[in-house]
Every structure is written in C-alpha cells, then in structure tokens.
Design an enzyme around this catalytic site. Sequence first.
Site, PDB file in Angstrom:
ATOM      1  N   GLU A  42      42.468  42.539  51.332  1.00  0.00           N
ATOM      2  CA  GLU A  42      42.010  41.481  50.417  1.00  0.00           C
ATOM      3  C   GLU A  42      42.088  40.143  51.144  1.00  0.00           C
ATOM      4  O   GLU A  42      43.174  39.652  51.448  1.00  0.00           O
ATOM      5  CB  GLU A  42      42.902  41.458  49.164  1.00  0.00           C
ATOM      6  CG  GLU A  42      42.584  40.303  48.226  1.00  0.00           C
ATOM      7  CD  GLU A  42      43.577  40.157  47.066  1.00  0.00           C
ATOM      8  OE1 GLU A  42      44.314  41.119  46.754  1.00  0.00           O
ATOM      9  OE2 GLU A  42      43.613  39.059  46.476  1.00  0.00           O
ATOM     10  N   ARG A  46      41.022  31.233  49.850  1.00  0.00           N
ATOM     11  CA  ARG A  46      41.912  30.062  49.794  1.00  0.00           C
ATOM     12  C   ARG A  46      41.775  29.168  50.999  1.00  0.00           C
ATOM     13  O   ARG A  46      42.473  28.161  51.105  1.00  0.00           O
ATOM     14  CB  ARG A  46      43.376  30.514  49.687  1.00  0.00           C
ATOM     15  CG  ARG A  46      43.654  31.284  48.437  1.00  0.00           C
ATOM     16  CD  ARG A  46      45.095  31.710  48.344  1.00  0.00           C
ATOM     17  NE  ARG A  46      45.194  32.822  47.430  1.00  0.00           N
ATOM     18  CZ  ARG A  46      46.298  33.529  47.212  1.00  0.00           C
ATOM     19  NH1 ARG A  46      47.412  33.212  47.824  1.00  0.00           N
ATOM     20  NH2 ARG A  46      46.282  34.538  46.366  1.00  0.00           N
ATOM     21  N   THR A  70      41.270  36.053  45.014  1.00  0.00           N
ATOM     22  CA  THR A  70      41.347  34.679  44.496  1.00  0.00           C
ATOM     23  C   THR A  70      39.986  34.162  44.011  1.00  0.00           C
ATOM     24  O   THR A  70      39.680  32.985  44.176  1.00  0.00           O
ATOM     25  CB  THR A  70      41.985  33.697  45.510  1.00  0.00           C
ATOM     26  OG1 THR A  70      43.079  34.350  46.188  1.00  0.00           O
ATOM     27  CG2 THR A  70      42.568  32.484  44.803  1.00  0.00           C
ATOM     28  N   LYS A 130      44.873  44.114  38.245  1.00  0.00           N
ATOM     29  CA  LYS A 130      45.970  43.552  39.018  1.00  0.00           C
ATOM     30  C   LYS A 130      46.948  42.991  37.982  1.00  0.00           C
ATOM     31  O   LYS A 130      46.522  42.439  36.953  1.00  0.00           O
ATOM     32  CB  LYS A 130      45.385  42.442  39.893  1.00  0.00           C
ATOM     33  CG  LYS A 130      46.381  41.518  40.548  1.00  0.00           C
ATOM     34  CD  LYS A 130      45.646  40.690  41.605  1.00  0.00           C
ATOM     35  CE  LYS A 130      46.493  39.484  42.013  1.00  0.00           C
ATOM     36  NZ  LYS A 130      45.953  38.821  43.212  1.00  0.00           N
TER      37      LYS A 130
HETATM   38  C1  3PG Z   1      48.485  36.891  45.404  1.00  0.00           C
HETATM   39  O1  3PG Z   1      47.645  36.060  45.457  1.00  0.00           O
HETATM   40  O2  3PG Z   1      48.222  38.017  44.988  1.00  0.00           O
HETATM   41  C2  3PG Z   1      49.857  36.487  45.762  1.00  0.00           C
HETATM   42  O3  3PG Z   1      49.867  35.255  46.388  1.00  0.00           O
HETATM   43  C3  3PG Z   1      50.598  37.461  46.583  1.00  0.00           C
HETATM   44  O4  3PG Z   1      51.886  37.281  46.203  1.00  0.00           O
HETATM   45  P1  3PG Z   1      53.091  37.429  47.219  1.00  0.00           P
HETATM   46  O5  3PG Z   1      52.941  36.312  48.187  1.00  0.00           O
HETATM   47  O6  3PG Z   1      54.328  37.305  46.351  1.00  0.00           O
HETATM   48  O7  3PG Z   1      52.968  38.775  47.854  1.00  0.00           O
END
Ligand code: 3PG
Length: 209
Positions: A42, A46, A70, A130
Amino acid sequence: MSTAVDKLMTLSPVIPVLVIDQLDDAVPLARALVAGGISVLEVTLRTPVALEAIRLISEEVKGAVVGAGTLTDARQFAAVQAAGAQFAISPGTTESLLEAGLDSDIPYLPAVATVSEMMACMELGFTGFKLFPAGAVGGVPALKAFAGPFPDVRFCPTGGVGPDNYREYLALPNVSCVGGSWLAPRALVAENDWSAIQRLATDAVTHSR
Ligand code: 3PG
C-alpha cells in the site's frame, strides 16, 4: 463480500503501509518487500511522489500487487487507477468515496472505526474493511465483539499494529490481514537498508500464522 476485495485481503497476511519520500526508493523498497515474501503493497498518497511511485512499482516490480492508500477524495480513484494501482484503501470513508469505490474497476477497502460506520457501508454492499486506527478504537477486543453481530465481515486492522501484536490480530477469525508501517520504517528507507527491510518482511510472514 466482493470477490475482488476478499481475494485482495487474503493475498498477504501483512500489508506494509508505505510512505515514500524519494521516488528512487520506490522500486528497491518494493523489491525488498516482495523478496521478503510480501506481495501486497500500500503506497500512501501522503507524499508528492506517491502516484509516480505506484506507477514505477507496477511497471518494474514483478510479483508486486501495488495499491494506493490514504485516499481521502473520490477524485483520487481516477488518478490512482491511471497510475496502475491495483486496489485502493482509505483511512475512513465518505459517501462519495464509497460511490467511487463501487464504480471503480479496482477493489476498494474503506476504513471504519465504529459499528455505525460499518453498518452504513454494509447497506451499500461492503463487507471488507480496514479498521483504523485499530489500536485506538478497541483493537482485538473490539474485533472479537464485532464477530457476534457481523460474522461475515472481514477486517484489515491498521494503526497501532506492529511486531508485538500483529499475531494476536491475525489469530482472530474475522481478521484476514493486518496493515502497518513497521514493515518499512522510514529510517531504514532513508538509509536505503533494503536487506533490513527484506528481513522484516520475511520475519513478519514467517511468524504470521
Ligand atoms: C495507516 O495509515 O494505516 C497508518 O498510518 C499505519 O499505522 P501504523 O503507523 O501504526 O502502522
């Protein structure tokens, strides 16, 4: 659940959440993860190079199933598909994202944080989600509780999932996979330490079930 989403969620027990700052890192990072046994990647939208990173990975990294994460705006579906993304994930969802997801040619995994959000998405036919931010919205106990009223729903918990707890999540029958940034720490990416990232991937996959 849509077969495509179901299939996506069972391709890899762990999905790295990638934040790519330098375009040059995209291909070696993806290759390291694939070499370590993780095929589903993924790439989060960002950073300014995210779409180009998706394009490069999809063109150059054999064995990678690269998608976009995102998504916060329905218009991004067209852009990520044009870049070669094979799936789309959002950190929450909106009516317009859900509609775009239903219209899209690629599988869409919306995120939920509450039962009511889940039910609103289920009215449209979504049954794969998710859970974000998983740790902060109840984690393993919440997922156990969801299994009662929603036995057919499957989750990809992300956010606060890491090496110390991902196996607890994966042990739940309603968890198909987990996501997390721990598989590609920004510091290791910045150092171009691809062998360390490959080891993280191998370790995560080896101990996943
Ligand atoms: C996401 O966008 O899914 C999270 O930023 C991932 O979360 P983590 O950094 O706690 O793994």
